[in-house]
Scaffold this motif. Structure first.
Motif, PDB file in Angstrom:
ATOM      1  N   VAL A  52       0.818  -1.210   0.000  1.00 21.05           N
ATOM      2  CA  VAL A  52       0.000   0.000   0.000  1.00 21.05           C
ATOM      3  C   VAL A  52       0.855   1.264   0.000  1.00 21.05           C
ATOM      4  N   LEU A  53       2.164   1.114   0.194  1.00 23.79           N
ATOM      5  CA  LEU A  53       3.064   2.261   0.234  1.00 23.79           C
ATOM      6  C   LEU A  53       3.634   2.601  -1.128  1.00 23.79           C
ATOM      7  N   ILE A  54       3.947   1.563  -1.913  1.00 21.09           N
ATOM      8  CA  ILE A  54       4.665   1.767  -3.167  1.00 21.09           C
ATOM      9  C   ILE A  54       3.958   1.036  -4.292  1.00 21.09           C
ATOM     10  N   ARG A  55       4.404   1.328  -5.537  1.00 19.35           N
ATOM     11  CA  ARG A  55       3.887   0.633  -6.708  1.00 19.35           C
ATOM     12  C   ARG A  55       5.041  -0.092  -7.392  1.00 19.35           C
ATOM     13  N   GLU A  56       5.094  -1.404  -7.229  1.00 18.86           N
ATOM     14  CA  GLU A  56       6.065  -2.226  -7.946  1.00 18.86           C
ATOM     15  C   GLU A  56       5.369  -2.820  -9.160  1.00 18.86           C
ATOM     16  N   ASP A  57       5.894  -2.546 -10.362  1.00 12.87           N
ATOM     17  CA  ASP A  57       5.205  -2.988 -11.563  1.00 12.87           C
ATOM     18  C   ASP A  57       5.514  -4.443 -11.927  1.00 12.87           C
ATOM     19  N   VAL A  58       6.509  -5.046 -11.280  1.00 11.81           N
ATOM     20  CA  VAL A  58       6.873  -6.433 -11.570  1.00 11.81           C
ATOM     21  C   VAL A  58       7.002  -7.182 -10.255  1.00 11.81           C
ATOM     22  N   ALA A  59       6.264  -8.291 -10.120  1.00 11.39           N
ATOM     23  CA  ALA A  59       6.340  -9.103  -8.902  1.00 11.39           C
ATOM     24  C   ALA A  59       7.636  -9.905  -8.891  1.00 11.39           C
ATOM     25  N   TRP A  60       8.259 -10.016  -7.742  1.00 13.31           N
ATOM     26  CA  TRP A  60       9.474 -10.816  -7.625  1.00 13.31           C
ATOM     27  C   TRP A  60       9.105 -12.292  -7.615  1.00 13.31           C
ATOM     28  N   PRO A  61       9.835 -13.147  -8.329  1.00 10.27           N
ATOM     29  CA  PRO A  61       9.492 -14.577  -8.354  1.00 10.27           C
ATOM     30  C   PRO A  61       9.665 -15.289  -7.019  1.00 10.27           C
ATOM     31  N   ARG A  62      10.446 -14.744  -6.103  1.00  9.37           N
ATOM     32  CA  ARG A  62      10.664 -15.359  -4.782  1.00  9.37           C
ATOM     33  C   ARG A  62      11.252 -16.769  -4.925  1.00  9.37           C
ATOM     34  N   LEU A  63      12.273 -16.904  -5.784  1.00 13.32           N
ATOM     35  CA  LEU A  63      12.922 -18.190  -5.979  1.00 13.32           C
ATOM     36  C   LEU A  63      13.679 -18.628  -4.734  1.00 13.32           C
ATOM     37  N   LEU A  64      14.249 -17.683  -4.007  1.00 15.62           N
ATOM     38  CA  LEU A  64      14.962 -18.030  -2.779  1.00 15.62           C
ATOM     39  C   LEU A  64      14.024 -18.692  -1.783  1.00 15.62           C
ATOM     40  N   HIS A  65      12.811 -18.202  -1.711  1.00 15.07           N
ATOM     41  CA  HIS A  65      11.836 -18.742  -0.762  1.00 15.07           C
ATOM     42  C   HIS A  65      11.617 -20.233  -1.009  1.00 15.07           C
ATOM     43  N   GLY A  66      11.408 -20.600  -2.272  1.00  8.88           N
ATOM     44  CA  GLY A  66      11.186 -21.994  -2.588  1.00  8.88           C
ATOM     45  C   GLY A  66      12.430 -22.840  -2.435  1.00  8.88           C
ATOM     46  N   ALA A  67      13.588 -22.295  -2.854  1.00  7.27           N
ATOM     47  CA  ALA A  67      14.823 -23.060  -2.780  1.00  7.27           C
ATOM     48  C   ALA A  67      15.219 -23.363  -1.334  1.00  7.27           C
ATOM     49  N   LEU A  68      14.910 -22.440  -0.428  1.00 12.07           N
ATOM     50  CA  LEU A  68      15.266 -22.633   0.977  1.00 12.07           C
ATOM     51  C   LEU A  68      14.168 -23.348   1.758  1.00 12.07           C
TER      52      LEU A  68
END
Length: 465
Positions: free
Chosen positions: A35-51
């Motif tokens: 709600v604070l910022i506008r990011e136009d591209v979502a991060w894939p969060r590959l680290l989250h899955g790998a870990l």
């Protein structure tokens, strides 16, 4: 240890889905700063899955390396050519607690390599610091009203309305940050009201030395209306008090109000954006060893009309006009130079970095822009803009150039910019751009670093994991 890190990174890239391929990796339902910022591209969060992390914990890395080259500079005292390699690395760690409480830490390292002793670096360097560090709380049915309420306390980034006055920097190597409190009340999909009281963070090139001071304060309220079929409306007020002093300016006390009416682009339809900004207050300057208080009254505006064609490459053509007032008499007792505060300018004015000659202050600039999207993972745009000073007696703001007599005129020239962005993988973004500035007669008269036209080239690689 180095081998294990390399193997982990290689594994992430090998299993990562293509832009048009397999199922997306895990995504948080909503980031803590959504709600604070506008990011136009979502991060894939590959680290989250790998870990193998749980869903209440979010870890992500964003790394961008860019090459910049400038030939024919304009700021006095700079070499004829210069090149640099700015790097920006962000590590985000977020955690969700019960009852809508969330925590976010974003550590950022910004530095540049290859710069010479007289090259321009501006605000490109900010070694390891907290870009964001806050706790937030969200209620999606506040007191049974059906409205959403959000509270953020700590250090945060902010995007406000069009981002022309308050923005989380995208192109610039460093990032605006603010310490304070932010509130939101929203009827999701219909309207929202935001209010904040913050202290801007002062960048320091040393490690973890950034801090905010009571000498700078920024506060405001904004209303966003989304229910009208023919357009969306933004209304906002910003207050700013600055006693830090920059150059001859010792203090600034401004009140800025603005309204923006816009329609999102649709294929086969016209779209538009109209924004007007007014600024009142005062500032104190140093003249001949004495403090002089000036009444401040300034204005800025943006207008654009676009059309999205139903044709191959999805072309969208825009006609744009930007204006920001200047001071008619630099030696008088009134100030008329619009102050863009903490706004962004890359998205509609010009690339920044070691370039960035034009700001939303003392300018008049009509232009055309053509946006193309040959494929979902490939986009490009071409921009042509003509530039003049709004007041020829006032400074060419941000360049160190001025002619108080006005004899140099107001012609700054014309620039042509081309940019191409390619996302071959969700985690990889490649961007290249070129800007040629045909300098106007003003630059021949005021002692610019070079009378030759400027050529600016950049290449960037960005990883989001």
């Amino acid at each position: 240890m180095a081998r294990s890190k390399t193997a982990l990174l290689a594994g992430l890239l090998l299993v990562a889905p293509t832009a048009s391929g397999a199922a997306d990796p895990w995504q948080p339902e909503e980031t803590a700063d959504a709600v604070l910022i506008r990011e136009d591209v979502a991060w894939p969060r590959l680290l989250h899955g790998a870990l193998g992390l749980p869903e209440w914990l979010d870890v992500a890395v964003d790394q961008r390396t860019r090459f910049e080259y400038l030939d024919g500079p304009f700021r006095p005292g700079e070499p004829e050519t210069q090149s640099q390699y700015p790097q920006r690395t962000r590590l985000r760690i977020g955690a969700d607690a019960p009852a809508g409480v969330r925590f976010l830490a974003e550590i950022q390292d910004s530095r540049t390599w290859g710069d010479g002793p007289n090259d321009f670096t501006g605000g490109e360097i900010d070694k390891v610091s907290f870009a964001q560090l806050f706790v937030s709380g969200t209620r999606r049915d506040l007191l049974g009203s059906g409205l959403r309420g959000d509270l953020h306390v700590g250090r945060m980034s902010l995007d406000l309305a069009s981002r022309r006055l308050v923005a989380r920097n995208g192109y610039r190597n460093t990032t605006n940050a603010f310490d304070g409190v932010h509130l939101q009340l929203a009827n999701e999909g219909a309207w929202r009201v935001r209010g904040f009281f913050v202290r801007p963070v002062i960048l320091d090139p040393s490690y973890f030395e950034n801090e905010s001071e009571g000498q700078q304060r920024l506060w405001g309220v904004a209303y966003e209306e989304q229910r009208c079929a023919w357009g969306q409306l933004d209304l906002y007020y910003l207050g700013f008090h600055d006693r830090l002093g920059t150059g001859s300016t010792l203090t600034r006390r401004y009140h800025t109000v603005g309204a923006r009416l816009w329609r999102a682009p649709r294929v086969g339809h016209f779209d538009f954006e109209l924004e007007g900004m007014g600024q009142l207050g005062d500032r104190t300057v140093l003249r001949a060893g004495a403090n002089v208080r000036l009444d401040h009254e300034a204005y800025a505006g943006h207008a654009e009309l676009g059309y999205s064609f139903d044709a191959p490459w999805s072309p969208r053509l825009l006609a744009q006009l930007d204006y920001a007032s200047g001071t008619a008499d630099p030696e008088g007792d009134e100030s008329g130079t619009f102050d863009p505060l903490f706004g962004g300018r890359r998205f509609d004015l010009v690339a920044t970095g070691i370039y960035g000659p034009f700001r939303r202050a003392n300018i008049l600039s009509p232009g055309l822009r053509l946006l193309l999207k040959p494929r979902p993972d490939l986009s490009a745009w071409i921009k042509l803009r003509h530039w003049r000073l709004a007041q020829e007696d006032d400074a060419f703001v941000g360049t160190g150039l001025s002619d108080p007599t006005g004899s140099a005129g107001d012609r700054l020239g014309t620039d042509l910019e081309i940019s191409v962005r390619w996302r071959p993988r969700p985690w990889l973004e490649l961007e290249a751009g070129y800007d040629h500035w045909w300098k106007g007669s003003y630059l021949d008269e005021v002692g610019a670093a070079s009378d030759d036209d400027s050529d600016y080239v950049y290449l960037s690689v960005r990883f989001r994991l």
